[in-house]
Design a protein around this motif. Structure first.
Motif, PDB file in Angstrom:
ATOM      1  N   GLN A 190      93.414-123.180 -20.872  1.00 10.91           N
ATOM      2  CA  GLN A 190      94.826-122.881 -21.128  1.00 10.91           C
ATOM      3  C   GLN A 190      95.000-122.093 -22.424  1.00 10.91           C
ATOM      4  O   GLN A 190      95.792-121.144 -22.487  1.00 10.91           O
ATOM      5  CB  GLN A 190      95.624-124.193 -21.205  1.00 10.91           C
ATOM      6  N   LEU A 191      94.244-122.465 -23.457  1.00 14.42           N
ATOM      7  CA  LEU A 191      94.319-121.733 -24.716  1.00 14.42           C
ATOM      8  C   LEU A 191      93.819-120.295 -24.551  1.00 14.42           C
ATOM      9  O   LEU A 191      94.373-119.360 -25.137  1.00 14.42           O
ATOM     10  CB  LEU A 191      93.496-122.451 -25.787  1.00 14.42           C
ATOM     11  N   ILE A 192      92.774-120.129 -23.734  1.00 21.07           N
ATOM     12  CA  ILE A 192      92.258-118.780 -23.484  1.00 21.07           C
ATOM     13  C   ILE A 192      93.289-117.949 -22.738  1.00 21.07           C
ATOM     14  O   ILE A 192      93.531-116.772 -23.064  1.00 21.07           O
ATOM     15  CB  ILE A 192      90.926-118.846 -22.694  1.00 21.07           C
ATOM     16  N   MET A 193      93.954-118.555 -21.746  1.00 19.04           N
ATOM     17  CA  MET A 193      95.000-117.843 -21.003  1.00 19.04           C
ATOM     18  C   MET A 193      96.141-117.429 -21.928  1.00 19.04           C
ATOM     19  O   MET A 193      96.670-116.317 -21.841  1.00 19.04           O
ATOM     20  CB  MET A 193      95.537-118.727 -19.876  1.00 19.04           C
ATOM     21  N   SER A 194      96.492-118.318 -22.844  1.00 18.38           N
ATOM     22  CA  SER A 194      97.555-118.004 -23.791  1.00 18.38           C
ATOM     23  C   SER A 194      97.146-116.859 -24.707  1.00 18.38           C
ATOM     24  O   SER A 194      97.929-115.934 -24.968  1.00 18.38           O
ATOM     25  CB  SER A 194      97.903-119.248 -24.610  1.00 18.38           C
ATOM     26  N   LEU A 195      95.911-116.910 -25.204  1.00 17.15           N
ATOM     27  CA  LEU A 195      95.400-115.855 -26.071  1.00 17.15           C
ATOM     28  C   LEU A 195      95.391-114.514 -25.351  1.00 17.15           C
ATOM     29  O   LEU A 195      95.913-113.512 -25.862  1.00 17.15           O
ATOM     30  CB  LEU A 195      93.979-116.202 -26.538  1.00 17.15           C
ATOM     31  N   LEU A 196      94.822-114.483 -24.144  1.00 18.33           N
ATOM     32  CA  LEU A 196      94.701-113.228 -23.415  1.00 18.33           C
ATOM     33  C   LEU A 196      96.070-112.706 -22.981  1.00 18.33           C
ATOM     34  O   LEU A 196      96.310-111.492 -22.988  1.00 18.33           O
ATOM     35  CB  LEU A 196      93.787-113.401 -22.201  1.00 18.33           C
ATOM     36  N   GLY A 197      96.965-113.623 -22.610  1.00 16.63           N
ATOM     37  CA  GLY A 197      98.304-113.192 -22.219  1.00 16.63           C
ATOM     38  C   GLY A 197      99.025-112.507 -23.355  1.00 16.63           C
ATOM     39  O   GLY A 197      99.681-111.474 -23.181  1.00 16.63           O
ATOM     40  N   SER A 198      98.884-113.082 -24.565  1.00 13.45           N
ATOM     41  CA  SER A 198      99.525-112.490 -25.744  1.00 13.45           C
ATOM     42  C   SER A 198      98.927-111.123 -26.062  1.00 13.45           C
ATOM     43  O   SER A 198      99.652-110.162 -26.358  1.00 13.45           O
ATOM     44  CB  SER A 198      99.366-113.436 -26.941  1.00 13.45           C
ATOM     45  N   LEU A 199      97.607-111.016 -25.970  1.00 12.52           N
ATOM     46  CA  LEU A 199      96.956-109.739 -26.292  1.00 12.52           C
ATOM     47  C   LEU A 199      97.259-108.668 -25.244  1.00 12.52           C
ATOM     48  O   LEU A 199      97.430-107.488 -25.579  1.00 12.52           O
ATOM     49  CB  LEU A 199      95.438-109.941 -26.406  1.00 12.52           C
ATOM     50  N   LYS A 200      97.352-109.060 -23.976  1.00 13.08           N
ATOM     51  CA  LYS A 200      97.640-108.083 -22.927  1.00 13.08           C
ATOM     52  C   LYS A 200      99.070-107.558 -23.028  1.00 13.08           C
ATOM     53  O   LYS A 200      99.345-106.423 -22.624  1.00 13.08           O
ATOM     54  CB  LYS A 200      97.389-108.699 -21.554  1.00 13.08           C
ATOM     55  N   ASN A 201      99.980-108.378 -23.532  1.00 15.31           N
ATOM     56  CA  ASN A 201     101.344-107.891 -23.755  1.00 15.31           C
ATOM     57  C   ASN A 201     101.359-106.781 -24.808  1.00 15.31           C
ATOM     58  O   ASN A 201     102.140-105.824 -24.719  1.00 15.31           O
ATOM     59  CB  ASN A 201     102.254-109.035 -24.209  1.00 15.31           C
ATOM     60  N   GLU A 202     100.487-106.927 -25.803  1.00 15.18           N
ATOM     61  CA  GLU A 202     100.426-105.930 -26.879  1.00 15.18           C
ATOM     62  C   GLU A 202      99.541-104.755 -26.503  1.00 15.18           C
ATOM     63  O   GLU A 202      99.795-103.619 -26.909  1.00 15.18           O
ATOM     64  CB  GLU A 202      99.907-106.595 -28.158  1.00 15.18           C
TER      65      GLU A 202
END
Length: 427
Positions: A190-202
Motif C-alpha cells: 500500500q505504501l508503494i502504491m501511494s508513493l508511485l501514485g504520487s510520483l506518476k501524478n507529477e
C-alpha cells in the motif's frame, strides 16, 4: 540538534549537554533553549544517560521513557555500565504497556514512509539534474532515472560507504526480515502504491518494472533489519560506574523504534578506563569545534588541504613528465599513471601522516594528559567549556543557533555519586 561530550579519567566521568532544540517545518524554523538531554538513569546510582538527535522515541519523549525506567529499576544495582545499558534497551523492547502492538505498527509505517520520502526527494533531484544537462527529452528517461535512484538506495542498504557488506543488526533474531515481510507485506504494498501514485501524478511518463517494485519491498524490510539508520534515530549515551567497576566506563547506542517487540538498535561506541589506560574524550552530535580544539585543525579544512595537495602534486608530475624529451605521448601517459598510482600516493600519505603525528604531539597529547589528571570539579568545567566552544562557533557562523542555552553537567565518581550543575549561557 545538540552538542554533547563525555570526559573520563580514572577518578571521574563528566558529561555535558547543551539545551537547544530545533523544531522545523515547511515554512518555519524555531530554536528553544530549554530542553533536557542529560538524566540520572537509576536513582542513587552513579550512572547517567544523555540523548541527542531526536527528543522522542515512537512519539514518546525520551524524558518520559527514562523516568519510567527509573521507577521500574527502583535503585537496582548492576555490575557494569554495559549491563545498565542493555537492561534499559531490553526495558524498551519487552514492554507492551509502553509500546503496544498497534503503536509499533504505526511507527513501522512511519519509518518506511520516511525512507520512501527520502527516495522521492532524491528522484526529484536527479530529474532536475538531468534537465539541467539535457535541454529536452527528460520524459523519455523518467523511468530509467527512477530505476537508478531505487537501485542506489537498494545498494546503500546492502553496502557500506567503504563497499564492505552491510549486515543485519545483531539485536534481531535470524529470520527477522522474513517475519517483517509476513507481518507487513500488504501494508508495504500500500505504501508503494501511494508513493508511485504520487510520483506518476507529477511525472505522467513514469513506468515501474516488477524488479523495481521488488526492490522497493526489500528497501522497506532493510529499513528495519539492516545496520543502517537512514530514518530518524536517537543517540543514547550511558556513562558512570557499575557496582563492580573500579573505574568509569561508557556505552553509546543508536536507537530507532520497536518492531515486532524488539528495539532497533546498535552499540555505537564504547570506552572503558583501566589502571594503565589514558583518558576518554568523546564528543557527540555537533562536534566540529570540539574536534578542532582537540586536534588543532578543522577536519573540513584538512580534507580541502588534502585535495588541493593532491591536485598540485599531480599537476607538477604532469608538467615534469610532459617536459621530458625523447618520449612519445603513450610513454608519457604510462609514466604519469604509474607514478600517480604508486609513488605520488605514497608520498602524499606519508606527508599527511607526518602532519597527523605533529597534531597529536603538539595539540592532542597535551590536552589528553591534562584531562587524565583533572580532579572532578575541573573535569566538569572542562566538559562545559567544550560545549560553550561549540555554541560560540554557532553564534558567530550560523543564522540559526542549533547549539546553545544553559549547559547541564553531570560529574560522577564512585564515592561521591552523581553531582549535577546547570551553567547559564554566557552573554
Amino acid at each position: 540538534m545538540t552538542s554533547e561530550v563525555v570526559l573520563m579519567n580514572r577518578q571521574a566521568v563528566a558529561m555535558a549537554a547543551d539545551s537547544a532544540v530545533t523544531i522545523s517545518g515547511d515554512r518555519y524554523l524555531k530554536t528553544y533553549n530549554s530542553a533536557d538531554k542529560l538524566f540520572p538513569l537509576v536513582e542513587n546510582q552513579p550512572v547517567a544517560v544523555m540523548i541527542y538527535n531526536n527528543a522522542e522515541i515512537m512519539s514518546t519523549p525520551w524524558e518520559t521513557v527514562i523516568s519510567l525506567y527509573r521507577e521500574q529499576a527502583r535503585g537496582r544495582t548492576l555490575d557494569t555500565v554495559a549491563a545498565y545499558a542493555e537492561d534499559f534497551m531490553e526495558f524498551l523492547s519487552g514492554n507492551p504497556d509502553l509500546f503496544p502492538a498497534d503503536h509499533q505498527d504505526t511507527e513501522f509505517f512511519k519509518v518506511v514512509a520516511v525512507v520512501y520520502t527520502v527516495l522521492a526527494e532524491e528522484f526529484d533531484y536527479q530529474v532536475q539534474k538531468f534537465q539541467q544537462s539535457h535541454a529536452a527529452g527528460v520524459r523519455d528517461h523518467i523511468s530509467s532515472i527512477f530505476e537508478f535512484v531505487v537501485g542506489e538506495m537498494h545498494a546503500d542498504y546492502q553496502r557500506c560507504p567503504d563497499d564492505s557488506p552491510r549486515g543485519d543488526l545483531p539485536c534481531f533474531p535470524k529470520g527477522m526480515g522474513e517475519q517483517v515481510r509476513r507481518r507487513y507485506g500488504g501494508e508495504i504494498d500500500q505504501l508503494i502504491m501511494s508513493l508511485l501514485g504520487s510520483l506518476k501524478n507529477e511525472y505522467p511518463g513514469l513506468s515501474v518494472t516488477d524488479e523495481t517494485r521488488d526492490r522497493l519491498r526489500e528497501i522497506a524490510v532493510f529499513a528495519v533489519t539492516k545496520d543502517a539508520f537512514f530514518e530518524h534515530y536517537t543517540g543514547v549515551v550511558f556513562a558512570g560506574f557499575g557496582a563492580k567497576e573500579k573505574f568509569p566506563s561508557m556505552r553509546s547506542y543508536l536507537a530507532s523504534s520497536v518492531v515486532l517487540g524488539i528495539l532497533k538498535r546498535k552499540q555505537d561506541r564504547k570506552a572503558d578506563i583501566g589502571a594503565d589506560s589514558g583518558p576518554v574524550f568523546q564528543p557527540f552530535a555537533q562536534d566540529r569545534m570540539i574536534r578542532t580544539f582537540l586536534t588543532g585543525m578543522d577536519q573540513h579544512l584538512r580534507m580541502f588541504v588534502y585535495s588541493e595537495t593532491l591536485k598540485l602534486s599531480r599537476g607538477l608530475v604532469a608538467d615534469i613528465v610532459g617536459r621530458t624529451p625523447n618520449l612519445n605521448d603513450a610513454q608519457k601517459n604510462a609514466i604519469f599513471r604509474d607514478y600517480s598510482n604508486n609513488n605520488l600516493a605514497a608520498a602524499i600519505n606519508e606527508f599527511f601522516r607526518s602532519v597527523d603525528n605533529y597534531q597529536y604531539a603538539v595539540h592532542t597529547r597535551p590536552i589528553l594528559r591534562a584531562i587524565n589528571t583533572l580532579p572532578k570539579k575541573e573535569l566538569g568545567e572542562t566538559a562545559a567549556s567544550l560545549i560553550k566552544l561549540n555554541s560560540f562557533q554557532q553564534k558567530v557562523m550560523h543564522s540559526v543557533e542549533t547549539v546553545g542555552g544553559p549547559i547541564d553537567v553531570a560529574v560522577i565518581t564512585r564515592n561521591g555519586g552523581l553531582e549535577w550543575k546547570r551553567e547559564k549561557p554566557e552573554l
